[in-house]
Scaffold this motif. Structure first.
Motif, short mmCIF file in Angstrom:
data_model
loop_
_atom_site.label_atom_id
_atom_site.label_comp_id
_atom_site.label_asym_id
_atom_site.label_seq_id
_atom_site.Cartn_x
_atom_site.Cartn_y
_atom_site.Cartn_z
N SER A 30 43.73 49.57 44.31
CA SER A 30 43.94 48.26 44.94
C SER A 30 42.65 47.60 45.40
N ASN A 31 41.54 48.31 45.39
CA ASN A 31 40.24 47.74 45.77
C ASN A 31 39.47 47.19 44.58
N TYR A 32 40.09 47.24 43.40
CA TYR A 32 39.43 46.84 42.17
C TYR A 32 40.07 45.60 41.56
N ALA A 33 39.23 44.61 41.26
CA ALA A 33 39.67 43.54 40.37
C ALA A 33 39.68 44.13 38.96
N MET A 34 40.65 43.71 38.17
CA MET A 34 40.83 44.32 36.85
C MET A 34 40.82 43.27 35.75
N GLY A 35 40.59 43.75 34.55
CA GLY A 35 40.59 42.83 33.42
C GLY A 35 40.90 43.55 32.12
#
Length: 127
Positions: A30-35
């Motif tokens: 949940s602390n990571y922006a993802m792509g």
């Protein structure tokens, strides 16, 4: 660093749908922006879609807008890419990527910003 493993790729016909998954482990997902990114044979890696930590902010490449949907389930530590109306030009190896951020609503489209990458999953679309 978070570890990422993609799944769900395969061979389909034009117009079909696929859902890719990316399972995360090792750090607080949940602390990571993802792509999602993809790379076709002989071409450079390109951005497909990005999602913020909260899942509320989304961004798509023009080539997939309206056909692909990125989403995440922070409780399951999983990122998804729902791909509808697939075209032969969508054929590529698809990679999920993540980057730690303090900002809940920020997404990123620049590959070098991402620090964690999966091994990729092949998507092949025949005409």
């Amino acid at each position: 660093q978070v570890q990422l493993v993609e799944s769900g790729g395969g061979m389909v016909q034009a117009g079909d749908s696929l859902r890719l998954s990316c399972a995360a482990s090792g750090r607080a997902f949940s602390n990571y922006a993802m792509g999602w990114f993809r790379q076709a044979p002989g071409k450079e890696r390109e951005f497909v879609a990005g999602i913020s930590r909260s899942g509320s902010s989304l961004y798509y490449a023009d080539s997939v807008k309206g056909r692909f949907t990125i989403s995440r389930d922070n409780a399951k530590n999983t990122l998804y890419l729902q791909m509808n109306s697939l075209k032969p030009e969508d054929t590529a190896v698809y990679y999920c990527a993540g980057t730690f951020t303090f900002y809940r609503e920020t997404y990123y489209s620049d590959g070098p910003t991402y620090t964690a990458w999966g091994q990729g999953t092949q998507v092949t679309v025949s005409s």
